[in-house]
Design an enzyme around this catalytic site. Structure first.
Site, short mmCIF file in Angstrom:
data_model
loop_
_atom_site.label_atom_id
_atom_site.label_comp_id
_atom_site.label_asym_id
_atom_site.label_seq_id
_atom_site.Cartn_x
_atom_site.Cartn_y
_atom_site.Cartn_z
N HIS A 226 1.56 10.97 -16.44
CA HIS A 226 1.75 9.55 -16.78
C HIS A 226 0.46 8.85 -17.20
CE1 HIS A 226 5.19 10.58 -14.22
NE2 HIS A 226 5.82 9.55 -14.69
N HIS B 91 10.96 11.50 -9.43
CA HIS B 91 9.67 11.19 -8.82
C HIS B 91 9.40 9.69 -8.97
CE1 HIS B 91 8.37 12.09 -13.11
NE2 HIS B 91 8.10 10.81 -12.95
N GLU C 195 12.72 11.41 -18.99
CA GLU C 195 12.12 12.42 -18.11
C GLU C 195 13.14 13.49 -17.71
OE1 GLU C 195 8.75 9.64 -15.86
OE2 GLU C 195 10.54 10.24 -14.78
N HIS D 270 16.18 5.54 -15.86
CA HIS D 270 15.36 4.41 -15.47
C HIS D 270 14.55 3.86 -16.64
CE1 HIS D 270 12.54 7.77 -14.74
NE2 HIS D 270 11.54 6.96 -14.46
C1 DHB Z 1 8.82 4.56 -11.20
C2 DHB Z 1 9.47 5.66 -11.76
C3 DHB Z 1 8.74 6.66 -12.42
O1 DHB Z 1 9.31 7.74 -13.04
C4 DHB Z 1 7.36 6.59 -12.47
O2 DHB Z 1 6.69 7.61 -13.04
C5 DHB Z 1 6.70 5.48 -11.93
C6 DHB Z 1 7.43 4.47 -11.29
C7 DHB Z 1 9.59 3.48 -10.48
O3 DHB Z 1 10.82 3.45 -10.54
O4 DHB Z 1 8.93 2.66 -9.80
FE FE Z 2 7.83 8.99 -14.12
#
Ligand code: DHB
Ligand code: FE
Length: 284
Positions: free
Chosen positions: A59, A12, A239, A192
């Site tokens: 979040h 997401h 996550e 990420h």
């Molecule tokens: C991004 C990724 C995420 O999991 C999130 O919750 C908010 C932003 C991103 O890569 O921009």
């Molecule tokens: Fe996220």
């Protein structure tokens, strides 16, 4: 009894909401991401689940750093999406499956999981965007049970614990006195990191191994501590715990699983995007 038809998992990212809003699905940047979905939508059109149980992480919309439950389950008639400050349009409310919520809450509490129960719960992009990606047209046809897992404020639950929670949730779904079809869904990951010195960190080797493990050896990732997972996949890469919750649920009836489709594309924003659909293929 209810039928557990399979599992879905996707990354997401708020920017996905913006791309949907602007109709950028065929844009060169977005196409490799959005192209992963049609084969899965086709399968969903055939299987037609009535209810989706979603493992996701809030979040900071519904829970903030002052009060952060490890596991929280929604038990609301409806779930409102609200402005999270990302500038993405909010989606209409989603319908709750209250009877299944309480059945899951009661059943997993019996299995020694301690939950926060939420009869009001705002849902953020992690819960809403996957629903919009899998069912893009019109009103969302499924009702939902959101299960929120803390990946925001330490200490986080271990991979082992989330997999075990998933297993208990899967057992609960299958003992629900209903003729409805239920799918489980994971929203989050893959690798990420949004901030700090390693912002932009992506680990393709680990991600692909992880996706593969969910088919061949679903408990593989439970060997890793949260520290290991952060090191390998980034601070937000954890996550991927949601994918273990989803997979644990499918293991609960010792059914084998069949891969419907998967996709992996890097990067969208700062994130390695993964997509997976698994069908419960009956007892092995
Ligand atoms: C991004 C990724 C995420 O999991 C999130 O919750 C908010 C932003 C991103 O890569 O921009
Ligand atoms: Fe996220």
């Amino acid at each position: 009894m209810a039928q557990l038809v399979g599992g879905l998992a996707t990354s997401h990212i708020p920017a996905i909401g913006g791309a949907i809003h602007k109709g950028l699905q065929q844009d060169a940047y977005w196409k490799p991401f959005f192209d992963g979905f049609p084969p899965i939508r086709k399968w969903l059109g055939r299987v037609k689940p009535d209810v989706v149980v979603i493992f996701y992480n809030d979040h900071g919309l519904n829970f903030f750093l002052d009060k952060m439950p490890t596991f929280a389950v929604g038990a609301a008639e409806r779930y409102d999406n609200a402005d999270e400050g990302w500038g993405i349009p909010t989606l209409p409310p989603f319908k709750g499956e209250v009877d299944l919520s309480w059945h899951i809450i009661n059943a997993v509490t019996e299995q020694d999981f301690d939950l926060v129960t939420c009869q009001e719960m705002l849902i953020d992009h992690a819960c809403t965007l996957p629903l919009k990606l899998f069912w893009p047209d019109g009103e969302c046809p499924v009702s939902i049970v959101p299960i929120c897992v803390n990946t925001v404020q330490f200490p986080l639950p271990s991979a082992r614990r989330v997999y075990a929670l998933g297993r208990a949730v899967g057992e609960a779904i299958q003992s629900w006195d209903s003729d409805k079809k239920v799918a489980v869904m994971a929203s989050g990951g893959l690798s990420h990191q949004l901030d700090g010195e390693r912002a932009g960190h992506i680990n393709k080797d680990f991600d692909l191994k992880f996706i593969d493990s969910l088919l061949t050896n679903p408990e593989w990732a439970t060997q890793f501590s949260i520290h290991d997972l952060v090191e390998k996949t980034g601070t937000q890469g954890v996550e991927l715990l949601m994918w273990l919750g989803m997979r644990g649920a499918l293991t609960s009836n010792s059914a084998s699983v069949r891969k419907v489709h998967s996709n992996y594309h890097i990067p969208i924003s700062n994130t390695a995007t993964g997509l997976l659909a698994l069908e419960s293929a009956g007892p092995s």
